[in-house]
Scaffold this motif. Structure first.
Motif, PDB file in Angstrom:
ATOM      1  N   LEU A  33     -50.896  41.660-107.026  1.00  0.00           N
ATOM      2  CA  LEU A  33     -51.491  40.657-108.618  1.00  0.00           C
ATOM      3  C   LEU A  33     -49.704  40.417-109.096  1.00  0.00           C
ATOM      4  O   LEU A  33     -49.282  39.734-109.126  1.00  0.00           O
ATOM      5  CB  LEU A  33     -52.240  39.724-108.767  1.00  0.00           C
ATOM      6  N   ARG A  34     -49.214  41.740-109.965  1.00  0.00           N
ATOM      7  CA  ARG A  34     -48.908  41.404-110.517  1.00  0.00           C
ATOM      8  C   ARG A  34     -47.334  41.447-110.103  1.00  0.00           C
ATOM      9  O   ARG A  34     -46.290  41.233-110.591  1.00  0.00           O
ATOM     10  CB  ARG A  34     -48.770  43.128-111.478  1.00  0.00           C
ATOM     11  N   LYS A  35     -47.266  42.476-108.746  1.00  0.00           N
ATOM     12  CA  LYS A  35     -45.970  42.251-108.562  1.00  0.00           C
ATOM     13  C   LYS A  35     -45.984  40.809-107.210  1.00  0.00           C
ATOM     14  O   LYS A  35     -44.590  40.345-107.323  1.00  0.00           O
ATOM     15  CB  LYS A  35     -46.943  42.815-106.313  1.00  0.00           C
ATOM     16  N   GLN A  36     -47.136  40.149-107.491  1.00  0.00           N
ATOM     17  CA  GLN A  36     -46.502  38.423-107.033  1.00  0.00           C
ATOM     18  C   GLN A  36     -45.857  37.573-107.641  1.00  0.00           C
ATOM     19  O   GLN A  36     -44.769  36.909-107.735  1.00  0.00           O
ATOM     20  CB  GLN A  36     -47.706  37.732-106.304  1.00  0.00           C
ATOM     21  N   THR A  37     -46.419  38.716-109.247  1.00  0.00           N
ATOM     22  CA  THR A  37     -45.780  37.271-110.532  1.00  0.00           C
ATOM     23  C   THR A  37     -44.550  38.281-110.640  1.00  0.00           C
ATOM     24  O   THR A  37     -44.109  38.254-111.678  1.00  0.00           O
ATOM     25  CB  THR A  37     -45.906  37.779-111.134  1.00  0.00           C
ATOM     26  N   GLY A  38     -43.671  39.388-110.148  1.00  0.00           N
ATOM     27  CA  GLY A  38     -42.679  39.636-110.287  1.00  0.00           C
ATOM     28  C   GLY A  38     -42.488  41.026-111.699  1.00  0.00           C
ATOM     29  O   GLY A  38     -42.198  41.561-112.105  1.00  0.00           O
ATOM     30  N   GLN A  39     -44.127  41.754-112.074  1.00  0.00           N
ATOM     31  CA  GLN A  39     -44.538  42.906-113.220  1.00  0.00           C
ATOM     32  C   GLN A  39     -44.518  44.037-113.164  1.00  0.00           C
ATOM     33  O   GLN A  39     -44.899  44.880-113.391  1.00  0.00           O
ATOM     34  CB  GLN A  39     -45.852  41.978-113.696  1.00  0.00           C
ATOM     35  N   VAL A  40     -43.927  44.770-111.613  1.00  0.00           N
ATOM     36  CA  VAL A  40     -44.409  46.108-110.944  1.00  0.00           C
ATOM     37  C   VAL A  40     -43.458  46.532-111.601  1.00  0.00           C
ATOM     38  O   VAL A  40     -41.869  46.650-111.505  1.00  0.00           O
ATOM     39  CB  VAL A  40     -44.657  46.156-109.243  1.00  0.00           C
TER      40      VAL A  40
END
Length: 70
Positions: A33-40
């Protein structure tokens, strides 16, 4: 999130392994989920989590087979 060695996992009970497996799956979902919001920040965590899940599932299966044949 901390990675377990194979030795550590083998010393756990089936119930403990199942709990750790659920926790690891949850961590993987949150990371996706964090990857999809660009937070990884650390993309290598995906690989580590996938391998941890595979390790847990493999050892759990081995334990269940051992219990069934005993």
């Amino acid at each position: 999130f901390n990675m377990s060695t194979t030795k550590d996992i083998r010393e756990m009970s089936e119930v403990e392994i199942e709990k750790k497996l659920r926790d690891t799956h949850d961590a993987h979902v949150h990371l996706r989920l964090r990857k999809q919001t660009g937070q990884v920040e650390r993309p290598h965590e995906f690989t580590q989590l996938r391998r941890e899940i595979a390790r847990l599932e493999t050892i759990l299966k081995e334990k269940k087979l051992a219990a069934a044949s005993a």
